[in-house]
Scaffold this motif. Sequence first.
Motif, PDB file in Angstrom:
ATOM      1  N   MET A  44       0.829  -1.149  -0.220  1.00  0.00           N
ATOM      2  CA  MET A  44       0.096  -0.229   0.058  1.00  0.00           C
ATOM      3  C   MET A  44       1.039   1.288   0.067  1.00  0.00           C
ATOM      4  O   MET A  44       1.690   1.388   0.818  1.00  0.00           O
ATOM      5  N   PRO A  45       0.780   2.116  -1.125  1.00  0.00           N
ATOM      6  CA  PRO A  45       1.290   3.559  -0.715  1.00  0.00           C
ATOM      7  C   PRO A  45       0.821   4.259   0.211  1.00  0.00           C
ATOM      8  O   PRO A  45      -0.311   4.268   0.647  1.00  0.00           O
ATOM      9  N   VAL A  46       1.703   4.900   0.971  1.00  0.00           N
ATOM     10  CA  VAL A  46       1.255   5.846   2.157  1.00  0.00           C
ATOM     11  C   VAL A  46       2.451   6.841   2.276  1.00  0.00           C
ATOM     12  O   VAL A  46       3.416   6.741   2.691  1.00  0.00           O
ATOM     13  N   ALA A  51       3.532   0.341   2.572  1.00  0.00           N
ATOM     14  CA  ALA A  51       3.398  -0.532   3.616  1.00  0.00           C
ATOM     15  C   ALA A  51       3.280  -1.952   2.930  1.00  0.00           C
ATOM     16  O   ALA A  51       2.422  -2.311   1.937  1.00  0.00           O
ATOM     17  N   SER A  52       4.265  -2.966   3.225  1.00  0.00           N
ATOM     18  CA  SER A  52       4.443  -4.016   2.551  1.00  0.00           C
ATOM     19  C   SER A  52       4.327  -5.309   3.446  1.00  0.00           C
ATOM     20  O   SER A  52       4.947  -5.375   4.379  1.00  0.00           O
ATOM     21  N   TYR A  53       3.416  -5.916   2.837  1.00  0.00           N
ATOM     22  CA  TYR A  53       3.336  -7.462   3.490  1.00  0.00           C
ATOM     23  C   TYR A  53       3.304  -8.534   2.296  1.00  0.00           C
ATOM     24  O   TYR A  53       2.712  -8.570   1.381  1.00  0.00           O
ATOM     25  N   ALA A  54       4.490  -9.327   2.337  1.00  0.00           N
ATOM     26  CA  ALA A  54       4.763 -10.426   1.232  1.00  0.00           C
ATOM     27  C   ALA A  54       4.194 -11.656   1.693  1.00  0.00           C
ATOM     28  O   ALA A  54       3.400 -12.496   0.949  1.00  0.00           O
ATOM     29  N   GLY A  70       4.911  14.597   3.210  1.00  0.00           N
ATOM     30  CA  GLY A  70       3.815  14.661   4.102  1.00  0.00           C
ATOM     31  C   GLY A  70       3.465  13.461   5.104  1.00  0.00           C
ATOM     32  O   GLY A  70       4.110  12.686   5.034  1.00  0.00           O
ATOM     33  N   ARG A  71       2.408  13.804   5.979  1.00  0.00           N
ATOM     34  CA  ARG A  71       2.315  12.776   7.019  1.00  0.00           C
ATOM     35  C   ARG A  71       1.229  12.036   6.866  1.00  0.00           C
ATOM     36  O   ARG A  71       0.205  12.344   6.269  1.00  0.00           O
ATOM     37  N   PRO A  72       1.162  10.828   7.151  1.00  0.00           N
ATOM     38  CA  PRO A  72      -0.063  10.054   6.859  1.00  0.00           C
ATOM     39  C   PRO A  72      -1.218  10.321   7.684  1.00  0.00           C
ATOM     40  O   PRO A  72      -1.005  10.711   9.071  1.00  0.00           O
ATOM     41  N   GLU A  73      -2.576  10.264   7.014  1.00  0.00           N
ATOM     42  CA  GLU A  73      -3.550  10.528   7.767  1.00  0.00           C
ATOM     43  C   GLU A  73      -4.049   9.344   8.758  1.00  0.00           C
ATOM     44  O   GLU A  73      -3.479   8.161   8.320  1.00  0.00           O
ATOM     45  N   PRO A  74      -4.536   9.618   9.809  1.00  0.00           N
ATOM     46  CA  PRO A  74      -5.007   8.472  10.918  1.00  0.00           C
ATOM     47  C   PRO A  74      -5.739   7.385  10.268  1.00  0.00           C
ATOM     48  O   PRO A  74      -5.545   6.286  10.251  1.00  0.00           O
ATOM     49  N   ALA A  75      -6.558   8.101   9.197  1.00  0.00           N
ATOM     50  CA  ALA A  75      -7.240   6.848   8.454  1.00  0.00           C
ATOM     51  C   ALA A  75      -6.525   5.739   7.674  1.00  0.00           C
ATOM     52  O   ALA A  75      -6.760   4.521   7.232  1.00  0.00           O
ATOM     53  N   GLU A  76      -5.301   6.374   6.920  1.00  0.00           N
ATOM     54  CA  GLU A  76      -4.366   5.629   6.258  1.00  0.00           C
ATOM     55  C   GLU A  76      -3.738   4.471   7.231  1.00  0.00           C
ATOM     56  O   GLU A  76      -3.670   3.148   6.914  1.00  0.00           O
ATOM     57  N   ASP A  78      -4.979   3.432  10.021  1.00  0.00           N
ATOM     58  CA  ASP A  78      -6.019   2.484  10.507  1.00  0.00           C
ATOM     59  C   ASP A  78      -6.104   1.395   9.564  1.00  0.00           C
ATOM     60  O   ASP A  78      -6.342   0.084   9.739  1.00  0.00           O
ATOM     61  N   LYS A  79      -6.265   1.711   8.264  1.00  0.00           N
ATOM     62  CA  LYS A  79      -6.529   0.606   7.097  1.00  0.00           C
ATOM     63  C   LYS A  79      -4.924  -0.341   7.201  1.00  0.00           C
ATOM     64  O   LYS A  79      -5.086  -1.335   6.887  1.00  0.00           O
ATOM     65  N   ILE A  80      -3.913   0.285   7.424  1.00  0.00           N
ATOM     66  CA  ILE A  80      -2.458  -0.177   7.292  1.00  0.00           C
ATOM     67  C   ILE A  80      -2.671  -1.523   8.539  1.00  0.00           C
ATOM     68  O   ILE A  80      -2.203  -2.492   8.290  1.00  0.00           O
ATOM     69  N   GLU A  81      -2.862  -0.928   9.823  1.00  0.00           N
ATOM     70  CA  GLU A  81      -2.934  -1.597  10.925  1.00  0.00           C
ATOM     71  C   GLU A  81      -3.928  -2.680  10.956  1.00  0.00           C
ATOM     72  O   GLU A  81      -3.482  -3.805  11.337  1.00  0.00           O
ATOM     73  N   GLN A  82      -5.018  -2.656  10.108  1.00  0.00           N
ATOM     74  CA  GLN A  82      -5.951  -3.670   9.905  1.00  0.00           C
ATOM     75  C   GLN A  82      -5.558  -4.817   9.183  1.00  0.00           C
ATOM     76  O   GLN A  82      -5.743  -5.885   9.139  1.00  0.00           O
TER      77      GLN A  82
END
Length: 280
Positions: A44-46, A51-54, A70-76, A78-82
Amino acid sequence: MIDRTALFCDIPLAARIERAEEEFIAVWNEAVRRRRGPAGGFAMPVAGGVASYAEPDSPINKVAGLGFAGRPEPAEFDKIEQAYAERGAPVQAEVASLADPALLEVLAARGYRLVSFENVLGRALGDAVELIAPPGIEVRPCGDDEFEAWVEVVVEASLHPDTQGVPWQEDFPREILENAERDTAGLVRRYLATSDGIPAGGGSMRIADGIAQLTGAATAPAFRRRGIQSALLAARLADATAAGCDVAVITVQPGSKSQQNAQRRGFDLLYHRAVLTSVS
């Protein structure tokens, strides 16, 4: 001794190096997904990074390249952590010391903790590089017919790392290391070192945006302290110079033999990467 000006790393150079790292992880991730199929992995670009999971236990399960666009938004986040949680993996984020300092505050507020550091070293290129040829040692580009021998010696050496300096935070199973080397086969230039004809070590390099990324080098335990690492380093620097690169970079553990060897060959400490992980 020839006087030399140390390579100074400003924020634009660090951003360029981190962008090359992010791009490498992204194309490496693509190679893994071609092998395993599209299901399971993601890249995922962020905020200028990725954000990479192989696959389970992969060395590229990480968030890298953040803090320069730039700084990642909280929603970004949230998506990555999920996405990582769905795969039963923690989030590991690497943050360069020249990145936006606010990024560390963002991660700390989300409960991330510091677990280790990496050192990024660099050397300016342009002048001719003197090759190193210890007695009985030959370093050459690795052809396809030598690929299996290259994988075997590099993986075996990686499973028995040198103990000088701070150890790597993670240990990887043999299968994962073999997968990693095979997946990057079309992404890097490979070099094989032999001692009296016997495979003794290997290294690799990726060239992007005028940067020579020294993407790994290892010497089998029985052949260490014979100058193989220095010979591998010199061969790659010479080829990078011939390819028109203006800087070479290498990532090492603090105080390691790899750092010592690189600094002897004219590399300077450019910046650190802090490695942080989510708290489960």
